[in-house]
Structures are given as C-alpha cells and as structure tokens.
Write a protein that holds these residues in place. Structure first.
Motif, short mmCIF file in Angstrom:
data_model
loop_
_atom_site.label_atom_id
_atom_site.label_comp_id
_atom_site.label_asym_id
_atom_site.label_seq_id
_atom_site.Cartn_x
_atom_site.Cartn_y
_atom_site.Cartn_z
N UNK A 71 31.58 47.10 26.91
CA UNK A 71 32.75 46.87 26.04
C UNK A 71 33.58 45.69 26.54
N UNK A 72 32.92 44.70 27.10
CA UNK A 72 33.64 43.56 27.68
C UNK A 72 34.47 42.83 26.64
N UNK A 73 34.03 42.83 25.36
CA UNK A 73 34.79 42.15 24.32
C UNK A 73 36.14 42.84 24.08
N UNK A 74 36.16 44.16 24.20
CA UNK A 74 37.43 44.89 24.03
C UNK A 74 38.33 44.64 25.23
N UNK A 75 37.76 44.70 26.44
CA UNK A 75 38.57 44.47 27.64
C UNK A 75 39.12 43.06 27.71
N UNK A 76 38.45 42.12 27.06
CA UNK A 76 38.94 40.73 27.06
C UNK A 76 40.22 40.59 26.25
N UNK A 77 40.56 41.63 25.46
CA UNK A 77 41.79 41.61 24.66
C UNK A 77 42.90 42.42 25.31
N UNK A 78 42.64 42.98 26.49
CA UNK A 78 43.61 43.86 27.14
C UNK A 78 44.27 43.14 28.31
N UNK A 79 45.60 43.18 28.34
CA UNK A 79 46.36 42.62 29.47
C UNK A 79 46.46 43.67 30.56
N UNK A 80 46.21 43.24 31.78
CA UNK A 80 46.21 44.15 32.92
C UNK A 80 47.14 43.60 34.00
N UNK A 81 47.99 44.47 34.55
CA UNK A 81 48.94 44.02 35.57
C UNK A 81 48.35 44.06 36.98
N UNK A 82 47.48 45.02 37.25
CA UNK A 82 46.91 45.13 38.60
C UNK A 82 45.56 45.82 38.54
N UNK A 83 44.69 45.45 39.48
CA UNK A 83 43.36 46.06 39.61
C UNK A 83 43.19 46.50 41.06
N UNK A 84 42.80 47.76 41.25
CA UNK A 84 42.54 48.29 42.59
C UNK A 84 41.06 48.59 42.75
N UNK A 156 42.34 39.88 29.49
CA UNK A 156 43.01 38.83 28.71
C UNK A 156 43.75 37.87 29.62
N UNK A 157 44.27 38.41 30.71
CA UNK A 157 44.99 37.58 31.68
C UNK A 157 44.22 37.55 32.99
N UNK A 158 44.55 36.62 33.85
CA UNK A 158 43.93 36.53 35.16
C UNK A 158 44.67 37.44 36.13
N UNK A 159 43.94 38.34 36.77
CA UNK A 159 44.55 39.25 37.73
C UNK A 159 43.65 39.34 38.95
N UNK A 160 44.24 39.22 40.13
CA UNK A 160 43.48 39.25 41.38
C UNK A 160 43.40 40.69 41.89
N UNK A 161 42.21 41.23 42.06
CA UNK A 161 42.09 42.61 42.53
C UNK A 161 42.69 42.80 43.92
N UNK A 162 43.14 44.02 44.16
CA UNK A 162 43.63 44.42 45.48
C UNK A 162 42.65 45.44 46.05
N UNK A 163 42.35 45.31 47.34
CA UNK A 163 41.32 46.13 47.98
C UNK A 163 41.97 47.04 49.01
N UNK A 164 41.63 48.33 48.93
CA UNK A 164 42.32 49.30 49.78
C UNK A 164 41.35 50.23 50.52
N UNK A 165 41.83 50.71 51.65
CA UNK A 165 41.15 51.73 52.45
C UNK A 165 42.16 52.80 52.80
N UNK A 166 41.68 53.87 53.37
CA UNK A 166 42.55 54.97 53.77
C UNK A 166 43.69 54.49 54.66
N UNK A 167 44.90 54.92 54.33
CA UNK A 167 46.07 54.58 55.13
C UNK A 167 46.81 53.35 54.66
#
Length: 417
Positions: A71-84, A156-167
């Motif tokens: 569903x990449x075409x649908x996600x290309x229309x969605x604005x996202x503030x953050x990616x984890x 739809x917008x450029x968002x840089x993912x954030x990478x997390x581990x325990x703690x």
C-alpha cells in the motif's frame, strides 16, 4: 486491531485538545493473507485524516511491515511526524548492519538449498520468506525491502527514523507529549547473547513441543564433522561410508529447516517493546518479542545467572499496572512467558492478532486460556470479527468479549481505555 490474517496492524488513538492524534504500530500480513490489508490501510488513512503522529515498526518481519510495500501509494499521501524502529535497523550501527546482513544471507542460502532439493515443507519456506520478503518479479526487490524503503523515505513528508533499544528515552512528537502521553522502551536488549535466546521450555504454555536449537545457523555443529578414516572399520559393518554419507546428505533439508526456524525467530527478538502511559492508563506493546527480549525485561539479564534469578522490581511495577497488553507473536507458545502472565494486573485486557492454521499451534490455546483467566475474559482475537463481507468470524475463536466493540462488525476491533 485490524483483521488481515497472520500479521500485526494496530492503530492507537490519543485524545488531544485539537482533535484525535494517531499512532500506527506495524502494518503487515504474511501467512493466511485474507486479502484485506488494502481495505484496512484505507480505513486507517481515513480514520487518521492522512496524518500519523507516530509510526512504529517493531521489527522487519513481513507479517509486520508488508503493508507498507503493498500500500505504498496510500502511505505516500500520509504525513508522518516520527518513525521509531529497533536499534537493529540503524544503518550507522555497524554491528546492527552486519547482523541483519548475515541473517538475510543465511535465509537466502537456506531457501536456495531447500528449493533445490524440492522437498522443503511449505511452513519452512514461509518462514524464510517472512525474513526476506517475497521477491517482486517486476520491481526486482523483495517486498520487505520495499517496505523498509517506505518507512525510511516513502511518506508524504521526509522524516528521519529514530532507533531505540531497551532503556533509551524516546522522543515523542510534541503533540503527543502535550496530550499527556509518555513512553518507555523496555526492549530489545543490545546483548547479542540474549537476542539469540529464543525459548525457555519452563516458561512456555506447552506440553509436547520440542525446544528449538539455539546454536549458530549452520546445518551441523562442528562436533559432528568427521572423515571416514577417523572411524574404525567395524563402524561400516552395516552401512558403507558412501551409504552413510548419502543418508546424511538426504537428511540435511530437515536440519536446514530447523535453522530456518531459528533465523526467523532471531528477528522476533529484535522487537521494540514499548509501554505507553496516559491519564493513569498503561499499555504494553510487545511486538513479537521472544525469550531473550523478555528475559532482559523480566530479570535484567540472563535468567539464572547471579543477580538475575527473580523478576526485577521494575518489571513487577510495570506488569502489575498494565491496563492493556498486545499479545506477543500472535499468541505463540514462546512469546509470553509464564512469569510475565502471573505478574500482570488482574483484570487488565488484551488483544491478539492471529489466524488459525497459519503455523502449527499458533495461537497456543493454553496461553490464551491463561491470559483470559488473568484478564477476566477480556481478551479479543482479530479473527473474532469478519474480515470482509464474504469471510465471517472464525467460529472456533468464540464470540468477541463484551468489553470490545466492532463498530462495523467487519475488518477491525476497538477497545477504549
């Protein structure tokens, strides 16, 4: 919780003074695909007004991310503030990159060897495909890679993912913080020894399943490697060396299949495990975390080693106060330890995204029964509602508990805290 088949797709809605805000946690399906993933993504896009405050990818298995590709075409229309994402996805982390490359290479090698022999079981091939994705003959890359590309650069917008581990202390988007939401990352650990630990039979709700082999991913351990001259002549009294060699050769698909299962589950232990808190309510999303991930959370390290023989005070405090639990790994036997269930608050509720007949003994009925008892019956399965107009609820799953709602009776289940 959307009903898509064997996969996870959850939408968390947070009240805010300026309207509802939304968090997407995984979006995928793999085995027993019911053909509803696109309808579910369209529903999600409409519900969130094509704006997601946060997208969380717990781990890279197809049953958790394939929807981002299909569903990449649908996600290309969605604005996202953050990616984890879990720390294993960080391209600047050399250890993580090497680990993922090794797993993918191993999976590809096993797939080729199993296919070449022509007698691989479909279940094992599905597990391999879950690691790498189903190859796309037109685009020339796997669906998993396409999904990862969408998560990195397909909104739809450029968002840089954030990478997390325990703690780690996660950085929530400002509008979620303003709404009073907080988050705590309790998995995955960074210890590769724990990541490799898939199972602890004493902690599983099972009786006759075998314990998976946690050895390194190769067909046979070095202890079983030898040449015929190392054996006395009488060793070949009944079978010649060539016959023994042929029997070993013929048995390799089974050994390789076991390694495929081990590789598949290693990715599960990479799952982000998150506790969300708001207005005195606590929600635990465990992804597909298995023993090593849980072990780190429950005991603070390898169970049984000095200082790690009992549940920690932190784990007790979290589990005894949860109001909601996203059941780990679709209700499989080795993804919700007995100690975790016993420590959960009596009367909390849970959701289990699952589909029968996708994999052997998933969901595991003794586990669901134990959770139901702890939750006073307040546990919902995704297959307790219809997938679409032509595919009704799974009657074997029983009726949807009264605590949950199915506004349309089709496609998704709601719960309000």
């Amino acid at each position: 919780m959307f009903r898509v088949g064997f996969g996870d797709f959850f939408l968390l809605t947070v009240p805010h003074k300026d309207g509802k805000k939304h968090i997407l946690i995984d979006c995928g399906v793999h085995a027993k695909d019911l053909g509803t993933i696109r309808s579910a993504v369209e529903q999600m896009a409409d519900d969130c007004g094509r704006h997601l405050s946060l997208v969380i990818m717990t781990h890279r298995h197809a049953d958790h991310i394939s929807g981002f590709a299909s569903c990449s075409d649908i996600f290309s229309e969605i604005t996202v503030d953050a990616v984890w994402m879990p720390w294993f996805e960080n391209p600047t982390n050399k250890i993580a990159s090497a680990f993922q490359a090794s797993l993918t290479a191993t999976a590809n090698q096993l797939a080729m060897r199993l296919n070449a022999r022509g007698n691989a079981e479909a279940e094992h091939l599905r597990m391999l495909e879950n690691i790498t994705g189903v190859p796309d003959p037109v685009q020339g890359f796997s669906s998993n890679q396409k999904a990862l590309d969408v998560l990195h650069n397909g909104f739809k917008n450029k968002v840089k993912p954030q990478y997390y581990k325990s703690g780690d202390q996660p950085s929530l988007p400002a509008e979620l913080t303003a709404a009073g939401l907080s988050a705590q990352i309790i998995g995955p650990p960074i210890d590769p020894v724990l990541i490799a630990q898939m199972t602890n039979k004493a902690q599983q709700y099972l009786s006759d399943l075998t314990v998976e082999d946690d050895a390194s991913l190769k067909p046979f351990a070095d202890a079983f490697r030898a040449i015929e001259t190392q054996y006395p002549d009488e060793a070949f009294e009944f079978y010649s060396a060539d016959q023994v060699r042929q029997q070993i050769h013929d048995a390799q698909p089974l050994a390789l299949a076991a390694r495929a299962a081990a590789a598949d589950k290693t990715l599960n232990n990479q799952s982000l495990v998150i506790v969300f808190s708001m207005a005195g309510r606590n929600l635990l999303f465990a992804g597909d975390a298995q023993w090593g991930n849980w072990e780190h959370f429950l005991y603070g390290g390898a169970f049984g080693t000095p200082g790690h023989t009992e549940i920690t005070g932190q784990a007790k405090a979290i589990l005894s106060s949860i109001d909601f639990y996203k059941v780990g790994h679709h209700g499989s036997a080795n993804a919700t330890p007995k100690d975790a269930v016993k420590a959960m608050r009596l009367g909390c509720c849970g959701m289990c995204s699952t589909q029968i007949d996708a994999y052997n003994e998933v969901p595991r009925e003794p586990l669901l029964a134990a959770l139901s008892e702890r939750m006073n019956g307040q546990i919902a399965r995704s297959d307790q509602v219809a997938a679409n107009a032509s595919l009704g609820p799974n009657t074997a799953a029983g009726p949807l508990p009264a605590a949950f709602t199915a506004p349309t009776g089709v496609l998704f289940v709601d719960f309000e805290l």
